[in-house]
Scaffold this motif. Sequence first.
Motif, PDB file in Angstrom:
ATOM      1  N   SER A 127      32.389  -5.928 -12.764  1.00 30.73           N
ATOM      2  CA  SER A 127      31.750  -5.910 -11.453  1.00 30.73           C
ATOM      3  C   SER A 127      30.311  -6.388 -11.621  1.00 30.73           C
ATOM      4  N   LEU A 128      29.927  -7.428 -10.861  1.00 25.84           N
ATOM      5  CA  LEU A 128      28.600  -8.031 -10.983  1.00 25.84           C
ATOM      6  C   LEU A 128      27.739  -7.689  -9.777  1.00 25.84           C
ATOM      7  N   ALA A 129      26.530  -7.220 -10.037  1.00 21.18           N
ATOM      8  CA  ALA A 129      25.527  -7.049  -8.978  1.00 21.18           C
ATOM      9  C   ALA A 129      24.300  -7.860  -9.375  1.00 21.18           C
ATOM     10  N   TYR A 130      23.637  -8.451  -8.394  1.00 20.24           N
ATOM     11  CA  TYR A 130      22.456  -9.246  -8.712  1.00 20.24           C
ATOM     12  C   TYR A 130      21.296  -8.855  -7.810  1.00 20.24           C
ATOM     13  N   SER A 131      20.107  -9.103  -8.293  1.00 22.73           N
ATOM     14  CA  SER A 131      18.888  -8.970  -7.501  1.00 22.73           C
ATOM     15  C   SER A 131      17.960 -10.092  -7.933  1.00 22.73           C
ATOM     16  N   ILE A 132      16.778 -10.167  -7.330  1.00 21.14           N
ATOM     17  CA  ILE A 132      15.860 -11.272  -7.600  1.00 21.14           C
ATOM     18  C   ILE A 132      14.496 -10.703  -7.959  1.00 21.14           C
ATOM     19  N   GLN A 133      13.964 -11.169  -9.070  1.00 20.28           N
ATOM     20  CA  GLN A 133      12.661 -10.694  -9.531  1.00 20.28           C
ATOM     21  C   GLN A 133      11.583 -11.049  -8.519  1.00 20.28           C
ATOM     22  N   GLY A 134      10.683 -10.096  -8.253  1.00 13.10           N
ATOM     23  CA  GLY A 134       9.595 -10.342  -7.322  1.00 13.10           C
ATOM     24  C   GLY A 134       8.673 -11.438  -7.808  1.00 13.10           C
ATOM     25  N   GLN A 135       8.050 -12.136  -6.861  1.00 16.07           N
ATOM     26  CA  GLN A 135       7.108 -13.194  -7.214  1.00 16.07           C
ATOM     27  C   GLN A 135       5.753 -12.591  -7.547  1.00 16.07           C
ATOM     28  N   SER A 136       5.005 -13.310  -8.375  1.00 14.33           N
ATOM     29  CA  SER A 136       3.722 -12.804  -8.845  1.00 14.33           C
ATOM     30  C   SER A 136       2.608 -13.753  -8.443  1.00 14.33           C
ATOM     31  N   SER A 137       1.434 -13.179  -8.239  1.00 19.06           N
ATOM     32  CA  SER A 137       0.232 -13.992  -8.095  1.00 19.06           C
ATOM     33  C   SER A 137      -0.655 -13.824  -9.324  1.00 19.06           C
ATOM     34  N   GLU A 138      -0.149 -13.061 -10.331  1.00 17.90           N
ATOM     35  CA  GLU A 138      -0.897 -12.708 -11.523  1.00 17.90           C
ATOM     36  C   GLU A 138      -2.123 -11.860 -11.198  1.00 17.90           C
ATOM     37  N   THR A 139      -2.190 -11.319  -9.983  1.00 20.57           N
ATOM     38  CA  THR A 139      -3.255 -10.383  -9.643  1.00 20.57           C
ATOM     39  C   THR A 139      -2.674  -9.038  -9.266  1.00 20.57           C
ATOM     40  N   ALA A 140      -1.370  -8.920  -9.328  1.00 18.24           N
ATOM     41  CA  ALA A 140      -0.692  -7.676  -8.990  1.00 18.24           C
ATOM     42  C   ALA A 140       0.535  -7.570  -9.876  1.00 18.24           C
ATOM     43  N   THR A 141       1.345  -6.549  -9.648  1.00 17.26           N
ATOM     44  CA  THR A 141       2.578  -6.444 -10.403  1.00 17.26           C
ATOM     45  C   THR A 141       3.534  -7.538  -9.963  1.00 17.26           C
ATOM     46  N   ARG A 142       4.632  -7.690 -10.689  1.00 16.46           N
ATOM     47  CA  ARG A 142       5.579  -8.761 -10.399  1.00 16.46           C
ATOM     48  C   ARG A 142       6.182  -8.629  -8.999  1.00 16.46           C
ATOM     49  N   ALA A 143       6.188  -7.437  -8.467  1.00 12.61           N
ATOM     50  CA  ALA A 143       6.757  -7.244  -7.143  1.00 12.61           C
ATOM     51  C   ALA A 143       5.695  -7.291  -6.054  1.00 12.61           C
ATOM     52  N   GLY A 144       4.525  -7.869  -6.377  1.00 19.37           N
ATOM     53  CA  GLY A 144       3.402  -7.807  -5.458  1.00 19.37           C
ATOM     54  C   GLY A 144       3.440  -8.799  -4.319  1.00 19.37           C
TER      55      GLY A 144
END
Length: 460
Positions: free
Chosen positions: A47-64
């Motif tokens: 069973s496969l589940a997927y999500s997408i990594q948050g985009q970064s501005s390099e001024t916040a966390t990856r989910a910023g």
Amino acid sequence: MIEKINYITMNKIFLTIIVFCELLLFSCEKESFNDPGHGKVKDGGFSLAYSIQGQSSETATRAGIAPEDGEENVNDIVLLFFAKTADGSGEFQDYIVIAPVEGEKLRMNDPIKISYQGKSLDASTSYNILAVANIAGTNYIDGEIHDWAASWRRDTEYQAKEKEILYAKGATSNDSNAIHADAIIMSRMTSVCADQSSVNIVFTRDVARFDVTTNLTVKKNYDLVSVSIWNAYPKASLFNDGYLNYGDDEWRIKRFYGVDNSDNTFEDENSGETLLGDIVGGLYAFINRVGGPQPNDTYTTCLIIGLHKRDEADGQVTYYRVNMHPEGSGQSIKRNNVYKLTIRNVLGPGKGTEGEAYSGVSSELEYTINYWDLDDNGLIVQDQNSMMSLPVKTVRFGQEGGENEYHIYSFTTLTTKPVLTMTKQEYNVSGRINAHLEGNTLFVTADPMDDGEEDRTGMI
């Protein structure tokens, strides 16, 4: 060889910073996760589940950075299966294409049944998987998705990662080769172990996004009519392992594509005037790296911005060039990052055409770029053969300590890529802050501060 310099500061007034880093986990134990509600597929599979990594501005966390409309769309998934090895020597075994039923969409975190039926795959065998999303029906490959997936039959995992280079199609007069938000190429490496019932994939977008905004003063005096991407690097390594030449002599797409902003209107609450809004989402390109950008060169990724002065009735649009790099330093455009350009002042008239602005020496714009204009800005250094980009130069911990992880991006013209090393670590309290390198990932940890301890500092 480039020496890496980074700084570590610990003070109780700072909160803990946890930075999500892309870790390639090949351990069966680490890759699995519990999914008691879905279990094994009848004919073998998972069973496969997927999500997408948050985009970064390099001024916040990856989910910023919140995704814009369409940026989380997954229209298809290709899974390339290789015999599971630690060094990537495993041979290609088979592939599986996942596409929704016509009229439906794939949905994040909704488990998808992956069946081995009819495939040269066995539920009792472990595999490494190269996963790709949105490869079909886009501008990235020619031909059918099944032909592309089957083309790896004679390759090992290592060879596939080295060879799979995406090519962006060039410029057209009607911008038909634009990268659309709902078809952004994404990828990830993962694994499935023998008899494992569930796999989770966190996809990473393989392009950078450029946003253009104006402050209120500029917005009231100028309409942001259009923005186009120039000097776009034409290719990308899908799994970030292939060698690419970012030298000044490497060809770039002169004018990639642009967006028209004339219909993006809103009413100003105070004056009641109809103004043009900002451009957020819609401008995407592959990564690019340039050691010594020049104002009117042909290799630094730049934006050509069209502005119309509101008090001029003739409707004439003039154009300005902005190189997307920090002043006095190199360019390092990274995948899955958002670069927000804010126009703060218009210093003089622009050029009559996009082409004239592209060749011009100065842009006559006063602007900032969020990636480089805040305190933990990037640092780019180079020597005769190599270039390296440090995503941060200050690491801060809270009183409770913790762990931070950072990627160090580098490329070189040498045939053998130099190995990064740490030559020195110094701390005011021995043994309480530690750092080590694993490949191009820097790990920094700090123990909690003792009662009465006010600060802890160090330098790598």
